[in-house]
Enzyme design. Structure first.
Site, mmCIF file in Angstrom:
data_model
loop_
_atom_site.group_PDB
_atom_site.id
_atom_site.type_symbol
_atom_site.label_atom_id
_atom_site.label_comp_id
_atom_site.label_asym_id
_atom_site.label_seq_id
_atom_site.Cartn_x
_atom_site.Cartn_y
_atom_site.Cartn_z
ATOM 1 N N LYS A 288 14.605 9.532 -8.893
ATOM 2 C CA LYS A 288 15.884 10.238 -8.702
ATOM 3 C C LYS A 288 16.446 9.878 -7.333
ATOM 4 O O LYS A 288 15.741 9.973 -6.318
ATOM 5 C CB LYS A 288 15.592 11.747 -8.760
ATOM 6 C CG LYS A 288 16.500 12.519 -9.688
ATOM 7 C CD LYS A 288 16.038 13.949 -9.789
ATOM 8 C CE LYS A 288 17.204 14.891 -9.752
ATOM 9 N NZ LYS A 288 16.778 16.298 -9.790
HETATM 10 O O1 G3P Z 1 19.006 19.744 -11.823
HETATM 11 C C1 G3P Z 1 19.882 20.197 -10.875
HETATM 12 C C2 G3P Z 1 19.347 21.357 -10.158
HETATM 13 O O2 G3P Z 1 18.199 21.037 -9.494
HETATM 14 C C3 G3P Z 1 20.303 22.109 -9.360
HETATM 15 O O3 G3P Z 1 20.394 23.310 -9.965
HETATM 16 O O4 G3P Z 1 20.730 25.706 -10.096
HETATM 17 O O5 G3P Z 1 20.046 24.661 -7.930
HETATM 18 O O6 G3P Z 1 22.326 24.332 -8.820
HETATM 19 P P1 G3P Z 1 20.896 24.570 -9.138
#
Ligand code: G3P
Length: 231
Positions: free
Chosen positions: A84
């Site tokens: 990633k």
């Molecule tokens: O996969 C994306 C993630 O890690 C971010 O999610 O909920 O932290 O915005 P969030």
């Protein structure tokens, strides 16, 4: 639609795996830091738990050389690891080189259609638009997802769209309706997908009614019931 869990918690991964519908995991530095163990060990344990599913492991260098070094390193740990890399100019330089080498790369922190177009051209394996984080700043994340799906279909790009930062079941449903290849969600959202109050209420009634007539009905897996001609 493939289901990925957005977590680095082995406990959550094992629970989700028990349903037989989990296809992979996305981790990021924030999620990995919560687990308090060496990163390589953590990712390898995740690969083990996934039994063939995809594990996404994120680089932390911000320059192209460092990203290349770290991406090549993480994918060497296990055949099911995707590297990633964040959506930056250095990240795109690294992506072009890595995709030329056949290394699978997930470009993360994507917040606009032009960014998604660039990474598809550079050969990303996955593109990760963050829906919830756009919603957080009063922009509709689903609008971005729709734009990306439209552009990718128009040119038949091979990059798979990984709808990320999904915050609730409706995000998952809308992403599925648009044909997003993958949805990655926290364990809480994964669990919410199973639930409906009418399912709970219906089951409660069925069981109460069965209990009331239990003497007649007997046990399903109990001894044979006497019936004409039956043994
Ligand atoms: O996969 C994306 C993630 O890690 C971010 O999610 O909920 O932290 O915005 P969030």
């Amino acid at each position: 639609m493939k289901f990925f869990l957005d977590t680095a918690s082995l406990d959550e991964i094992q629970q989700a795996m028990s349903f037989g519908i989990l296809d992979g995991v996305t981790t990021n530095p924030t999620l990995a830091a919560k687990e308090k163990k060496p990163f390589k060990q953590l990712i390898l344990e995740i690969c083990d738990a996934l039994k063939g599913g995809i594990a996404n492991a994120e680089v932390v260098s911000t320059d192209t050389e460092g990203m290349l070094r770290e991406a090549r390193e993480v994918v060497s740990w296990h055949p099911n690891i995707v590297a990633k890399i964040p959506m930056t100019p250095d990240g795109v330089r690294a992506l072009s080189i890595l995709s030329g080498e056949g290394v699978r790369v997930n470009i993360t922190l994507v917040f606009s259609a032009p960014q998604a177009l660039i990474v598809a051209k550079a050969g990303a394996y996955f593109v990760s638009p963050f829906l919830g984080r756009l919603d957080d700043i009063s922009q509709d994340g689903l609008v971005l997802l729709r734009e990306i799906m439209e552009i990718y279909r128009a040119y038949d790009f091979k990059t798979q769209v990984l709808a990320a930062s999904l915050r609730h079941p409706l995000h998952v449903v809308e992403a599925a309706k648009m044909g997003a290849h993958i949805g990655t969600m926290p364990f809480k959202v994964f669990e919410q997908l199973f639930k409906h109050p009418l399912t709970d209420r219906g089951l409660e009634t069925f069981l109460k009614d069965w209990e009331k007539a239990r003497e007649t009905l007997g046990d399903i897996s109990g001894p044979a019931v006497s019936r004409k001609g039956a043994r």
